[in-house]
Motif scaffolding. Structure first.
Motif, mmCIF file in Angstrom:
data_model
loop_
_atom_site.group_PDB
_atom_site.id
_atom_site.type_symbol
_atom_site.label_atom_id
_atom_site.label_comp_id
_atom_site.label_asym_id
_atom_site.label_seq_id
_atom_site.Cartn_x
_atom_site.Cartn_y
_atom_site.Cartn_z
ATOM 1 N N PHE A 28 0.818 -1.212 0.000
ATOM 2 C CA PHE A 28 0.000 0.000 0.000
ATOM 3 C C PHE A 28 0.855 1.267 0.000
ATOM 4 O O PHE A 28 0.435 2.310 -0.527
ATOM 5 C CB PHE A 28 -0.933 0.013 1.210
ATOM 6 C CG PHE A 28 -1.991 -1.050 1.174
ATOM 7 C CD1 PHE A 28 -2.433 -1.577 -0.019
ATOM 8 C CD2 PHE A 28 -2.537 -1.545 2.352
ATOM 9 C CE1 PHE A 28 -3.399 -2.571 -0.051
ATOM 10 C CE2 PHE A 28 -3.512 -2.521 2.332
ATOM 11 C CZ PHE A 28 -3.937 -3.035 1.129
ATOM 12 N N SER A 29 2.022 1.209 0.621
ATOM 13 C CA SER A 29 2.862 2.411 0.734
ATOM 14 C C SER A 29 3.338 2.915 -0.618
ATOM 15 O O SER A 29 3.818 4.046 -0.719
ATOM 16 C CB SER A 29 4.061 2.115 1.629
ATOM 17 O OG SER A 29 4.868 1.085 1.076
ATOM 18 N N MET B 155 -1.665 5.955 6.770
ATOM 19 C CA MET B 155 -2.020 4.538 6.790
ATOM 20 C C MET B 155 -1.916 4.054 8.235
ATOM 21 O O MET B 155 -0.863 4.163 8.863
ATOM 22 C CB MET B 155 -1.089 3.738 5.875
ATOM 23 C CG MET B 155 -1.330 2.241 5.892
ATOM 24 S SD MET B 155 -0.417 1.379 4.579
ATOM 25 C CE MET B 155 1.274 1.878 4.933
ATOM 26 N N ASN B 156 -3.021 3.548 8.750
ATOM 27 C CA ASN B 156 -3.063 3.032 10.113
ATOM 28 C C ASN B 156 -3.589 1.608 10.098
ATOM 29 O O ASN B 156 -4.533 1.297 9.361
ATOM 30 C CB ASN B 156 -3.983 3.891 11.003
ATOM 31 C CG ASN B 156 -3.437 5.289 11.207
ATOM 32 O OD1 ASN B 156 -2.379 5.462 11.786
ATOM 33 N ND2 ASN B 156 -4.161 6.282 10.720
ATOM 34 N N GLN C 160 -5.932 6.626 3.976
ATOM 35 C CA GLN C 160 -6.515 7.937 3.709
ATOM 36 C C GLN C 160 -5.664 8.647 2.664
ATOM 37 O O GLN C 160 -4.437 8.706 2.786
ATOM 38 C CB GLN C 160 -6.588 8.763 4.994
ATOM 39 C CG GLN C 160 -7.611 9.878 4.944
ATOM 40 C CD GLN C 160 -7.979 10.362 6.327
ATOM 41 O OE1 GLN C 160 -7.197 11.052 6.962
ATOM 42 N NE2 GLN C 160 -9.159 10.022 6.807
ATOM 43 N N PHE C 161 -6.341 9.200 1.655
ATOM 44 C CA PHE C 161 -5.652 9.778 0.520
ATOM 45 C C PHE C 161 -5.819 11.293 0.497
ATOM 46 O O PHE C 161 -6.657 11.856 1.214
ATOM 47 C CB PHE C 161 -6.193 9.177 -0.785
ATOM 48 C CG PHE C 161 -5.945 7.708 -0.930
ATOM 49 C CD1 PHE C 161 -4.813 7.239 -1.565
ATOM 50 C CD2 PHE C 161 -6.848 6.781 -0.415
ATOM 51 C CE1 PHE C 161 -4.571 5.884 -1.683
ATOM 52 C CE2 PHE C 161 -6.624 5.423 -0.530
ATOM 53 C CZ PHE C 161 -5.477 4.970 -1.170
ATOM 54 N N ASP C 162 -5.022 11.915 -0.340
ATOM 55 C CA ASP C 162 -5.104 13.352 -0.514
ATOM 56 C C ASP C 162 -6.478 13.744 -1.054
ATOM 57 O O ASP C 162 -7.123 12.974 -1.759
ATOM 58 C CB ASP C 162 -3.998 13.813 -1.476
ATOM 59 C CG ASP C 162 -3.942 15.326 -1.576
ATOM 60 O OD1 ASP C 162 -4.448 15.855 -2.583
ATOM 61 O OD2 ASP C 162 -3.392 15.968 -0.663
ATOM 62 N N GLY D 180 -9.996 11.995 10.863
ATOM 63 C CA GLY D 180 -9.207 10.772 10.905
ATOM 64 C C GLY D 180 -9.942 9.601 10.292
ATOM 65 O O GLY D 180 -11.094 9.696 9.858
ATOM 66 N N GLY D 181 -9.262 8.477 10.253
ATOM 67 C CA GLY D 181 -9.843 7.284 9.653
ATOM 68 C C GLY D 181 -10.000 6.142 10.619
ATOM 69 O O GLY D 181 -10.064 4.986 10.200
#
Length: 775
Positions: free
Chosen positions: A71-72, A80-81, A94-96, A637-638
């Motif tokens: 994913f990175s 990324m959590n 979570q994206f821009d 946040g996510g």
């Protein structure tokens, strides 16, 4: 050049333009989505993976790490959590803000496919993703329960019927089932019976897997007929598994029912959910970003009678919480404010002009400007929300200025003796560019807001465009509709006297002005600061946390004690509670509760006040902590967390990270003004470490894989077989009987067949080391 001349000389065209603005504006308003705030959602994806029986450390190293490494590499990923608990991994990406969610989802799916080769075998399903932010609050909570039917049957209707029907509604992103009790056959093995008969646990697994099959059996082709073959290899319930022959000992068959308690159960019997005091399942329905919340809720409620007619009468459906109710109330309140603002502006104009015909002109310009703005909002994909309506409310004072300025100049020419038509032409010619400059200068004030970045810029973008559009439309209306009217301008004597009084006392006026500026600066410094004010939505939720390693039964007792205190509060209408693992990556010592408060007329306290009132009461329950919060209007946040603010620590050395996290938590506990300081790091769970004697195991013909495979079958609630039903698929799960599961001697009384067929006790090649934390 006179910008208004063409509209004065062609009144029919002016009328048609006016009617067009009204038509497009009213039509657009009917199709505008309704929400509490503009769509400011970060593009967020949630990835889920499960490996029943695996420890959090195993999930982190063997599942989360390979996925995160892939994913990175995705472009536009801002955070990324991952949360790892017993048997499950949850990763939030979570994206821009500029990233397209559908394109990001395609990238995520591609990375999952690339990571599958590095994932451990035995996963019941590949990792999956959903276009959902787990921190977002659902728009509807709906409980499904029954006083007469088993929960497994309730789940069948809730998950495979209701959830699927609701998921097909336009605008619905996800229907999550809390407290799901999906049917499963549990094989609770008796280790004493296995040892007495000399049967290895691997032998039981193999017998069940071979005894329950659903394979294609082919087709028989004859001269005149073609016959499809169907065998009865599928076992569908616990009663069908009990006569299954596991092995033969001394020439006699050993049945599964002789060495195990085979029962009709559920896949996850460690989680329990309640609606008020009744065991239930709760459907949490989330909407897709940018959709009309009110319309989605209405569509859901529209199909509920149809669903009600197709499920058993013994199953009850109750709406626990409906987010659209608060949205309707807040939007209606802002609409009322807008109506009152328009009426007050018209009243003030009438008090100054003292002429109905003169008041009519700016009174028509106001609704025309607002209605025309709705067409612009629709074309730009905006919503009717609190901020856009606030922009329209603030614009009322701006849009009326253009009409009054145009009107005043025309009246001045009429007072000089010119006719109505001549006064309109000459007056509008003098003031047209003035109105144009006024309009553009007011719009220019909001241009910097349009270029603001981040979440704040996205939040205020609709506000700036809406108020700018209203001003521009008002300028157009002032240049077209206003010059076409007969007017008389009157000025109140009281206003004249007050103005002259101010001019006579200039020093006093200047002193008062400086005093007001000083007071404004002082109040600005003293007033509390925040991103968005706390809303009184009538919903509060909390997360409970008990001691790590608490048993399932004790966790349920503690959770029920907490919810019982909440339910007694007179402000509470109903509650939903969940205890145990199985949601959002939380562990088995965690619980969740949602509280729906009574409507405003029935309670005197706000949501925040109810939380502060309940907080000390919940602290009296021993052995469990409750972290309550009022859901914020926007989730940045996510992750679903115990507190509204989170601080993430990142480090390459896990031991140093764990130590620093504990130190930071201790120091934050001592900071005045902070409460509910906690951490999601849980590494103090009681743990039994199995130490394998590899040389001895090799000498007896056993491998580390066979040993861990046997332990997984016994203690990991392993899903060893699948029951394929017409409407769903169910699991066959193995475990040791409950009285043996808490025994520290985890390897005692377990037997496995070696490579040469010899039955070897596990305690001969491995020993249990009871201690806290990993080795």
């Amino acid at each position: 050049m006179n910008l208004a001349e063409i509209f004065i000389r062609r009144p029919i065209m002016t009328l048609l333009v006016t009617l067009a603005i009204l038509l497009f504006g009213i039509t657009a308003y009917r199709f505008l989505p309704v929400n509490d705030l503009p769509n400011v959602d970060y593009p967020t994806l949630s990835v889920f993976a499960s490996l029943p029986g695996a420890s959090p450390e195993t999930m982190a190293s063997s599942v989360a790490t390979p996925l995160e490494r892939q994913f990175s590499t995705i472009a536009g990923l801002t955070s990324m959590n991952s949360t790892n608990s017993q048997g499950s991994t949850s990763i939030t990406l979570q994206f821009d803000l500029s990233r397209n969610l559908d394109a990001a989802a395609q990238d995520v799916q591609a990375m999952i496919s690339q990571a599958e080769v590095n994932l451990p075998p035995g996963m019941p399903a590949p990792p999956s993703y959903q276009k959902v932010n787990p921190a977002d609050q659902p728009i509807i909570y709906m409980s499904v329960s029954s006083a007469t039917l088993p929960l497994s049957l309730v789940h069948q209707y809730a998950d495979t019927f209701m959830a699927q029907r609701i998921s097909m509604i336009s605008g619905v992103a996800q229907v999550q089932v809390f407290g799901e009790q999906k049917y499963a056959v549990r094989v609770q093995l008796d280790p004493k019976a296995l040892a007495t008969r000399g049967i290895g646990i691997d032998e039981v697994t193999e017998a069940i897997q071979k005894g329950n099959v659903n394979l294609p059996t082919g087709t028989v082709y004859g001269a005149y007929k073609t016959l499809t073959l169907e065998a009865t290899g599928q076992l569908e319930n616990a009663a069908a598994y009990r006569p299954l022959i596991v092995a033969y000992r001394n020439g006699s068959p050993v049945l599964l029912g002789e060495i195990a308690n085979v029962v009709d159960s559920v896949q996850n019997d460690k989680v329990a959910a309640w609606y008020n005091d009744t065991r239930a399942e709760v459907l949490a329905i989330r909407r897709q970003p940018g959709t009309n919340t009110v319309q989605v809720v209405d569509n859901i409620k529209r199909i509920l009678p149809s669903i009600r007619s197709q499920i058993p009468a013994g199953i009850e459906m109750q709406i626990l919480y409906d987010r659209s109710e608060t949205i309707r109330e807040s939007v209606n309140d802002v609409k009322l404010t807008l109506y009152l603002t328009v009426c007050l502006v018209v009243l003030v104009i009438f008090l100054f002009l003292r002429n109905l015909s003169a008041t009519l002109i700016p009174s028509l310009a106001l609704p025309m400007s607002i209605i025309g703005t709705f067409a612009v909002m629709f074309l730009l994909g905006y919503t009717v929300d609190n901020l856009s309506l606030m922009a329209l409310t603030l614009s009322v004072g701006f849009v009326v200025d253009d009409a009054i300025v145009m009107l005043e100049n025309i009246v001045r020419h009429m007072e000089l003796g010119e006719g109505v038509r001549e006064a309109a032409l000459s007056g509008s010619k003098e003031i047209s560019f003035t109105i144009l400059s006024m309009t553009l200068s007011l719009v220019a004030v909001f241009i910097p807001v349009l270029f603001m970045g981040g979440i704040l810029g996205r939040l205020l973008h609709e506000f700036a465009v809406t108020i700018s559009a209203a001003i521009l439309v008002s300028g157009f209306v002032s240049l077209t509709l206003t010059p076409m009217q007969r007017v008389f301008l009157g000025i109140r004597d009281a206003y004249d006297r007050s103005l002259q009084g101010v001019l006579r006392h200039r020093l006093a006026t200047l002193f008062v002005s400086f005093l007001l500026i000083a007071a404004t600066v002082y109040l600005f410094i003293q007033i509390p600061k925040g991103f968005l004010p706390s809303e009184d939505s009538g919903l509060m939720f909390g997360i409970t946390e008990a001691q790590q390693g608490i048993s399932v039964g004790e966790m349920r007792k503690h959770q029920e004690a907490v919810v019982a205190i909440i339910a007694k509060d007179p402000n509470v209408l109903n509650t939903f509670s969940l205890a145990g693992a199985g949601f959002a990556g939380f562990s088995a010592n965690s619980g969740l509760f949602f509280v729906h408060l009574r409507p405003h007329p029935e309670r005197q306290m706000t949501t925040d006040e109810v939380i502060e009132q309940l907080r000390p009461k919940l602290f009296t329950v021993p052995g469990i902590l409750a972290f309550m919060q009022n859901p914020p209007p926007i989730e940045i946040g996510g992750r679903l967390t115990k507190s509204p603010y989170q601080y993430t620590l990142v480090g390459a050395d896990p031991k140093e990270l764990y130590r620093t996290a504990s130190q930071l938590q201790s120091k934050m506990d001592a900071v005045p003004g902070l409460q509910d300081v906690t951490t999601d790091l849980e590494i103090a769970n009681p743990q039994v470490n199995i130490q394998i004697d590899r040389p001895k195991a090799a000498a007896l013909g056993l491998t580390a894989f066979q040993i861990e495979d046997a332990l997984s079958t016994a203690y990991g609630e392993r899903q060893i077989s699948t029951i394929y039903a017409p409407n769903d698929e169910y699991r066959v799960i193995t475990e040791l009987k409950a009285e043996y599961q808490a025994d520290a001697s985890a390897v005692s009384m377990l037997y496995v067949h070696s490579a040469n067929g010899r039955l070897v006790p596990l305690d001969a090649v491995a020993r249990s080391l009871p201690e806290l934390g990993p080795l």
